[in-house]
Design an enzyme around this catalytic site. Structure first.
Site, PDB file in Angstrom:
ATOM      1  N   TYR A 136      50.447  78.514  99.599  1.00 34.55           N
ATOM      2  CA  TYR A 136      49.727  77.242  99.423  1.00 34.55           C
ATOM      3  C   TYR A 136      49.128  76.798 100.762  1.00 34.55           C
ATOM      4  O   TYR A 136      47.948  76.463 100.842  1.00 34.55           O
ATOM      5  CB  TYR A 136      50.670  76.174  98.868  1.00 34.55           C
ATOM      6  CG  TYR A 136      49.968  74.877  98.559  1.00 34.55           C
ATOM      7  CD1 TYR A 136      49.237  74.734  97.388  1.00 34.55           C
ATOM      8  CD2 TYR A 136      50.016  73.799  99.444  1.00 34.55           C
ATOM      9  CE1 TYR A 136      48.575  73.539  97.095  1.00 34.55           C
ATOM     10  CE2 TYR A 136      49.355  72.610  99.160  1.00 34.55           C
ATOM     11  CZ  TYR A 136      48.640  72.488  97.984  1.00 34.55           C
ATOM     12  OH  TYR A 136      47.969  71.315  97.700  1.00 34.55           O
TER      13      TYR A 136
HETATM   14  P1  NAD Z   1      47.422  69.063  88.756  1.00 35.86           P
HETATM   15  O1  NAD Z   1      48.345  70.196  88.501  1.00 35.86           O
HETATM   16  O2  NAD Z   1      47.745  67.723  88.191  1.00 35.86           O
HETATM   17  O3  NAD Z   1      45.939  69.433  88.297  1.00 35.86           O
HETATM   18  C1  NAD Z   1      45.357  70.666  88.609  1.00 35.86           C
HETATM   19  C2  NAD Z   1      44.319  70.981  87.566  1.00 35.86           C
HETATM   20  O4  NAD Z   1      43.708  72.245  87.915  1.00 35.86           O
HETATM   21  C3  NAD Z   1      44.919  71.156  86.150  1.00 35.86           C
HETATM   22  O5  NAD Z   1      44.187  70.382  85.213  1.00 35.86           O
HETATM   23  C4  NAD Z   1      44.792  72.652  85.887  1.00 35.86           C
HETATM   24  O6  NAD Z   1      44.604  72.976  84.511  1.00 35.86           O
HETATM   25  C5  NAD Z   1      43.572  73.006  86.725  1.00 35.86           C
HETATM   26  N1  NAD Z   1      43.497  74.442  87.044  1.00 35.86           N
HETATM   27  C6  NAD Z   1      44.464  75.220  87.578  1.00 35.86           C
HETATM   28  N2  NAD Z   1      44.036  76.487  87.684  1.00 35.86           N
HETATM   29  C7  NAD Z   1      42.765  76.510  87.206  1.00 35.86           C
HETATM   30  C8  NAD Z   1      41.805  77.535  87.029  1.00 35.86           C
HETATM   31  N3  NAD Z   1      42.056  78.803  87.368  1.00 35.86           N
HETATM   32  N4  NAD Z   1      40.596  77.203  86.495  1.00 35.86           N
HETATM   33  C9  NAD Z   1      40.327  75.922  86.141  1.00 35.86           C
HETATM   34  N5  NAD Z   1      41.197  74.916  86.283  1.00 35.86           N
HETATM   35  C10 NAD Z   1      42.416  75.207  86.805  1.00 35.86           C
HETATM   36  O7  NAD Z   1      47.294  68.965  90.359  1.00 35.86           O
HETATM   37  P2  NAD Z   1      46.730  67.814  91.304  1.00 35.86           P
HETATM   38  O8  NAD Z   1      47.864  67.245  92.053  1.00 35.86           O
HETATM   39  O9  NAD Z   1      45.803  66.921  90.583  1.00 35.86           O
HETATM   40  O10 NAD Z   1      45.929  68.719  92.362  1.00 35.86           O
HETATM   41  C11 NAD Z   1      44.519  68.809  92.399  1.00 35.86           C
HETATM   42  C12 NAD Z   1      44.122  69.436  93.737  1.00 35.86           C
HETATM   43  O11 NAD Z   1      44.584  68.604  94.806  1.00 35.86           O
HETATM   44  C13 NAD Z   1      44.718  70.817  93.980  1.00 35.86           C
HETATM   45  O12 NAD Z   1      43.762  71.629  94.639  1.00 35.86           O
HETATM   46  C14 NAD Z   1      45.884  70.527  94.904  1.00 35.86           C
HETATM   47  O13 NAD Z   1      46.228  71.627  95.696  1.00 35.86           O
HETATM   48  C15 NAD Z   1      45.299  69.395  95.731  1.00 35.86           C
HETATM   49  N6  NAD Z   1      46.288  68.564  96.391  1.00 35.86           N
HETATM   50  C16 NAD Z   1      47.295  67.992  95.667  1.00 35.86           C
HETATM   51  C17 NAD Z   1      48.235  67.222  96.313  1.00 35.86           C
HETATM   52  C18 NAD Z   1      49.366  66.598  95.557  1.00 35.86           C
HETATM   53  O14 NAD Z   1      50.416  66.332  96.157  1.00 35.86           O
HETATM   54  N7  NAD Z   1      49.232  66.324  94.259  1.00 35.86           N
HETATM   55  C19 NAD Z   1      48.162  67.011  97.698  1.00 35.86           C
HETATM   56  C20 NAD Z   1      47.116  67.609  98.412  1.00 35.86           C
HETATM   57  C21 NAD Z   1      46.193  68.374  97.748  1.00 35.86           C
END
Ligand code: NAD
Length: 229
Positions: A136
């Site tokens: 990650y």
């Molecule tokens: P989440 O799991 O709630 O949502 C992720 C979404 O991405 C889901 O709807 C999933 O179906 C979709 N997805 C996954 N693989 C996919 C693919 N191959 N094709 C199309 N869609 C796909 O996660 P989140 O917390 O909303 O995270 C969103 C982004 O923010 C991610 O890139 C994550 O790394 C980043 N992020 C999250 C956090 C956190 O703590 N939540 C912090 C920093 C960065």
């Protein structure tokens, strides 16, 4: 509230079916943009780690003014010595290669139109490196470098490319992590709380707007004071 500059704009938000992506999609829509979500979970179903799936989705799209590369996964929490190569490759593919593929597919249209905004969702993990999350952290560091590279490449085209590096937000992605890892992330945030998805959406919407006009290849912090650069 509708904002000047978003009317008539079409935004693609990857991974916008839930969590941070859904908050971004909602805010862009409220600002006046038309939004299409590319997600495994939704209509149409798009796998952003698969070039054929992206091409198919793009063929059904008339214009793209804004791309938010948000889809991502946490991958497993394990010490590096125990980390399976299959998991490493899966995380790199979904978090990093997908952003390269979506940029490669959509940027030519934006360049042709002389306008575009690409916003990539990285993470504080890409700057600091979280223990027990090697894939990650490396994937998000890759997103930062991809943003810097493409931002410079397109700097004179009207297409701006920036990324954000949020600290942890309480979304369904937490279900992929250990309790210990979640507590580690919270303990590192000087503000002492998780970031709200709407706070991230506000920053992303500004980066996706015409108001953002002299920043490209840049990394925007939203880590509650954790980032030191
Ligand atoms: P989440 O799991 O709630 O949502 C992720 C979404 O991405 C889901 O709807 C999933 O179906 C979709 N997805 C996954 N693989 C996919 C693919 N191959 N094709 C199309 N869609 C796909 O996660 P989140 O917390 O909303 O995270 C969103 C982004 O923010 C991610 O890139 C994550 O790394 C980043 N992020 C999250 C956090 C956190 O703590 N939540 C912090 C920093 C960065």
């Amino acid at each position: 509230m509708a904002q000047p500059g978003f009317a008539g704009r079409h935004a693609i938000v990857t991974g916008g079916a839930q969590g941070i992506g859904a908050a971004i999609a909602k805010r862009l829509q409220a600002a006046g943009a038309r939004v299409t979500v590319w997600d495994l979970d939704g209509t149409p179903r798009v796998d952003v780690s698969d070039p054929a799936s992206i091409e198919k989705a793009l063929a059904a799209t008339h214009r793209v003014d804004i791309l938010v590369n948000n889809a991502g996964i946490a991958g497993m929490n394990k010490p590096t010595v125990d980390y399976p190569i299959e998991e490493w490759e899966r995380v790199l593919r979904v978090n990093l290669t997908s952003q390269f593929l979506c940029c490669r597919a959509t940027a030519p249209r934006m360049v042709k139109a002389g306008y575009g905004r690409i916003v990539n969702i990285a993470s504080i993990a890409g700057k600091e490196g979280n223990p027990n999350a090697i894939a990650y952290s490396a994937s998000k560091a890759g997103v930062i470098a991809l943003t810097k590279s493409l931002g410079k490449e397109l700097a004179q085209t009207g297409v701006l490319v920036n990324c954000v590096t949020p600290a942890a937000a309480k979304t369904a992605i937490f279900e992929q992590m250990t309790e210990g890892h979640i507590e580690y992330m919270r303990s590192k945030i000087p503000m002492g709380r998780f970031v709200e998805v709407d706070e991230i959406a506000a920053l992303v919407c500004w980066l996706a707007s015409e108001d953002c006009s002299f920043s490209t290849g840049a990394v925007f912090d939203i880590s509650g004071g954790r980032a030191t650069y």
